[in-house]
Motif scaffolding. Structure first.
Motif, PDB file in Angstrom:
ATOM      1  N   LEU A 221      30.921  13.892  63.792  1.00  0.00           N
ATOM      2  CA  LEU A 221      31.602  13.876  65.087  1.00  0.00           C
ATOM      3  C   LEU A 221      31.431  15.198  65.825  1.00  0.00           C
ATOM      4  N   LEU A 222      31.448  15.111  67.146  1.00  0.00           N
ATOM      5  CA  LEU A 222      31.492  16.279  68.010  1.00  0.00           C
ATOM      6  C   LEU A 222      32.774  16.187  68.826  1.00  0.00           C
ATOM      7  N   GLY A 223      33.560  17.279  68.821  1.00  0.00           N
ATOM      8  CA  GLY A 223      34.821  17.265  69.553  1.00  0.00           C
ATOM      9  C   GLY A 223      34.917  18.406  70.550  1.00  0.00           C
ATOM     10  N   TRP A 224      35.640  18.176  71.650  1.00  0.00           N
ATOM     11  CA  TRP A 224      35.880  19.206  72.657  1.00  0.00           C
ATOM     12  C   TRP A 224      37.172  18.870  73.388  1.00  0.00           C
ATOM     13  N   HIS A 225      37.700  19.850  74.108  1.00  0.00           N
ATOM     14  CA  HIS A 225      38.915  19.599  74.885  1.00  0.00           C
ATOM     15  C   HIS A 225      38.519  19.136  76.285  1.00  0.00           C
ATOM     16  N   PRO A 226      39.110  18.060  76.776  1.00  0.00           N
ATOM     17  CA  PRO A 226      38.669  17.521  78.072  1.00  0.00           C
ATOM     18  C   PRO A 226      39.063  18.360  79.275  1.00  0.00           C
ATOM     19  N   ASP A 227      39.969  19.343  79.102  1.00  0.00           N
ATOM     20  CA  ASP A 227      40.472  20.087  80.251  1.00  0.00           C
ATOM     21  C   ASP A 227      39.933  21.509  80.331  1.00  0.00           C
TER      22      ASP A 227
ATOM     23  N   VAL B 262      39.679  24.909  69.119  1.00  0.00           N
ATOM     24  CA  VAL B 262      39.135  24.312  70.346  1.00  0.00           C
ATOM     25  C   VAL B 262      40.259  24.088  71.350  1.00  0.00           C
ATOM     26  N   ALA B 263      41.391  23.549  70.881  1.00  0.00           N
ATOM     27  CA  ALA B 263      42.522  23.308  71.779  1.00  0.00           C
ATOM     28  C   ALA B 263      43.062  24.601  72.367  1.00  0.00           C
ATOM     29  N   GLY B 264      42.964  25.701  71.600  1.00  0.00           N
ATOM     30  CA  GLY B 264      43.459  26.981  72.072  1.00  0.00           C
ATOM     31  C   GLY B 264      42.452  27.796  72.856  1.00  0.00           C
ATOM     32  N   GLY B 265      41.249  27.261  73.087  1.00  0.00           N
ATOM     33  CA  GLY B 265      40.263  27.947  73.894  1.00  0.00           C
ATOM     34  C   GLY B 265      39.431  28.970  73.155  1.00  0.00           C
ATOM     35  N   ARG B 266      39.533  29.039  71.824  1.00  0.00           N
ATOM     36  CA  ARG B 266      38.750  30.019  71.063  1.00  0.00           C
ATOM     37  C   ARG B 266      37.395  29.461  70.628  1.00  0.00           C
TER      38      ARG B 266
END
Length: 328
Positions: A271-277, A138-142
């Motif tokens: 939990l649900l996670g995502w990158h804020p940017d 997720v942090a890497g955009g994949r």
């Protein structure tokens, strides 16, 4: 030979492990192949990068120079790839949803809901036993979103910069064969399972430690813990070889029964996670609402558990504005 980033990774691996043999193991290469590659790198750079003897490998002055540059270049290139992946995958976030899941009981229902609401959207899923792997993707955009869980009051690693929101809290139950002597009870004391063998799915979270702590508080150490995927775990339980822990919304399986653990010594937070940017963050709240609705849908298959929730409001979906509790 032109020097490439993969060559710098080899040099860093040898320096970090202090040994060509250990570096080869860490990189998944045969030791002779890594030795030959190091020799080619040294020829390209004009001199030896390491002094090697029985004590291991230590960088030479040239090696230290290469390492200094590599430790700047490699993180910079990773950052460039991550930013490029985010930009390339931006598009219209309402037309694409990429989910990663760790044994999530609501992923299927969430995909079904989003597909009905956004029939023109492309929805893809990726499964992994590693919360850190999904968070890194997720942090890497994949990936756009990660559906995972943590035990007790713990939280996912903060090292990936993700925002996490709680979907629901569940008591951990035990999965037994219908023929088990304790299967007729509505609740089972953990201590009454002290002679059982256990089976658990793999993973990199803290749940194993939480389980061991709960058993210690009950006065025993688990007799044996097998590690297997979900299908193999069900087979082991069905064969009477082991019992398993499961979430309260685990789908019923013929021949097996789910029973709550008395006193709820273990609980699981979805939990649900995502990158804020990234662009997907713009639709995070609707996706979170869909995840909460998907969890609520799952309760229809568990009427007895639904009744239990009415008397235990600290479990299930926790009211908090538009969705779950904010974790990070």
């Amino acid at each position: 030979m032109d020097l490439e980033l993969r060559h710098l990774r080899v040099v860093c691996a040898i320096a970090e492990t202090g040994s060509v043999t250990k570096a080869a193991s860490a990189l998944g290469l045969a030791q002779p192949a890594l030795t030959a590659q190091l020799q080619r790198i040294e020829r390209a750079l004009g001199g030896p990068l390491f002094e090697r003897d029985r004590r291991g490998a230590r960088p030479t002055a040239l090696g230290e120079l290469v390492l200094d540059r590599a430790r700047v270049l490699l993180p910079a290139m990773k950052g460039l790839r991550d930013e490029a992946a985010r930009m390339a995958g931006a598009g219209d976030p309402l037309r694409r949803y990429r989910f990663g899941g760790v044994n999530s009981p609501i992923l299927g229902r969430l995909v079904h809901r989003l597909a009905a609401e956004r029939p023109d959207a492309q929805i893809t899923t990726y499964g992994s036993w590693s919360v850190d792997e999904l968070a890194q993707m997720v942090a890497g955009g994949r990936l756009d979103f990660a559906l995972t869980g943590v035990c007790g009051d713990s939280a996912p690693s903060a090292g990936f910069g993700l925002s996490w929101r709680e979907v629901a809290v569940e008591p951990i139950c035990v999965l037994l064969p219908q023929t088990h002597p304790l299967a007729g009870r509505p609740e089972v004391d953990l201590v009454d399972l002290r002679r059982e063998r256990w089976v658990a799915a793999p993973g990199d979270g803290c749940f194993g430690d939480c389980f061991a702590t709960a058993c210690a508080r009950a006065g025993f150490t688990p007799k044996k813990v097998y590690e297997a995927d979900v299908r193999a775990a069900l087979d082991l339980v069905d064969a009477g070889e082991a019992v398993a822990l499961c979430q309260a919304t685990f789908r019923p399986v013929a021949g097996l029964v789910t029973r709550r653990l008395a006193g709820t010594p273990l609980r699981w937070r979805l939990l649900l996670g995502w990158h804020p940017d990234v662009p997907a963050a713009a639709v995070a709240e609707p996706v979170l609402a869909a995840a909460v609705a998907a969890y609520t849908d799952a309760l229809a298959n568990h009427p007895e558990y639904l009744g239990w929730l009415l008397a235990h409001p600290e479990f299930g979906v926790q009211p908090n504005g538009s969705g779950g509790v904010r974790i990070a």
